[in-house]
Design an enzyme around this catalytic site. Structure first.
Site, PDB file in Angstrom:
ATOM      1  CG  ASP A  72      -1.890   1.161   1.208  1.00  0.00           C
ATOM      2  OD1 ASP A  72      -2.787   1.150   0.355  1.00  0.00           O
ATOM      3  OD2 ASP A  72      -1.741   2.066   2.051  1.00  0.00           O
ATOM      4  CG  ASN A  80      -4.128  11.248  -6.942  1.00  0.00           C
ATOM      5  OD1 ASN A  80      -3.636  11.379  -8.059  1.00  0.00           O
ATOM      6  ND2 ASN A  80      -4.744  10.152  -6.563  1.00  0.00           N
ATOM      7  CG  HIS A  85      -6.873  12.980 -10.009  1.00  0.00           C
ATOM      8  ND1 HIS A  85      -6.907  12.026  -9.020  1.00  0.00           N
ATOM      9  CD2 HIS A  85      -7.676  13.989  -9.599  1.00  0.00           C
ATOM     10  CE1 HIS A  85      -7.714  12.416  -8.051  1.00  0.00           C
ATOM     11  NE2 HIS A  85      -8.194  13.610  -8.370  1.00  0.00           N
ATOM     12  CG  ASP A  89      -3.663   8.455 -13.719  1.00  0.00           C
ATOM     13  OD1 ASP A  89      -4.129   8.009 -12.642  1.00  0.00           O
ATOM     14  OD2 ASP A  89      -4.383   8.879 -14.644  1.00  0.00           O
ATOM     15  CG  ASP A 115      -2.724   3.772  -2.649  1.00  0.00           C
ATOM     16  OD1 ASP A 115      -3.661   2.996  -2.345  1.00  0.00           O
ATOM     17  OD2 ASP A 115      -2.216   4.556  -1.842  1.00  0.00           O
ATOM     18  NE  ARG A 135      16.800  -6.502  -2.442  1.00  0.00           N
ATOM     19  CZ  ARG A 135      17.001  -7.804  -2.403  1.00  0.00           C
ATOM     20  NH1 ARG A 135      17.976  -8.301  -1.682  1.00  0.00           N
ATOM     21  NH2 ARG A 135      16.243  -8.624  -3.094  1.00  0.00           N
TER      22      ARG A 135
END
Length: 187
Positions: A72, A80, A85, A89, A115, A135
């Protein structure tokens, strides 16, 4: 019967073969598109679940280890909100590219929605998964995200779960997701 009404049977067969081949190629492209994310160079949830099912069957049959990483993104809402937006993207594409670049060809990357991403690594155990997560988290934070001269911080919280004879990919995903939330709340 006139000459205009006469159809060369060989030419008609060739035309029909070409038409069938064109339809077959379109069907293959549509099927591939159904499993891939429309934005990022990764599988969508449907495609990732299919990859998990296949890997789980392989692992069960051959006693092969596998590990699932659930990511996440941290800081994505700020990208955003502050950069727009289109920037969000672009950030998702950058993250998917980073994930793919740091995995083997035999592994899978999926964007599960928004996301959230998942990574499936075959022939890897829990410690390898944890190391890969460390990592990748470091790479996300080090690289950040740049959009039209503006820098935005991006990071990620990972949940890691090894395959343990799971029979339902959704259960395995839910376990990795829960591990991610434990980690995210602890930060």
């Amino acid at each position: 019967m006139t000459d205009a009404a006469v159809i060369d049977p060989q030419a008609e067969i060739e035309r029909l073969r070409a038409e069938v081949e064109a339809l077959r190629l379109r069907a293959e492209a549509a099927e591939a598109a159904a499993d891939h994310d429309v934005l990022t160079p990764s599988l969508n949830r449907r495609g990732f679940i299919a990859a998990m099912r296949s890997a789980m069957a392989f692992c069960q049959r051959h006693g092969t280890p596998a590990v699932l990483l659930y990511l996440d993104l941290d800081g994505f809402k700020k990208v955003n909100d502050s950069l727009g937006h289109a920037a969000g993207d672009a950030a998702l594409v950058q993250v998917a590219e980073l994930l793919k670049a740091n995995l083997r060809e035999s592994d899978a990357v999926g964007r599960l929605g928004g996301d959230e991403f998942a990574l499936l690594m075959l022939n890897a155990g829990l410690e390898e998964g944890r190391e890969k997560a460390r990592r990748l988290a470091a790479a996300l934070e080090a690289d950040g995200f740049r959009w039209e001269g503006e820098q935005a911080r991006l990071g990620g919280s990972f949940g890691v779960r090894a395959f343990s004879a799971h029979t339902d990919p959704e259960v395995w995903l839910a376990e990795a997701d829960a591990a991610m939330w434990v980690r995210k709340k602890g930060r």
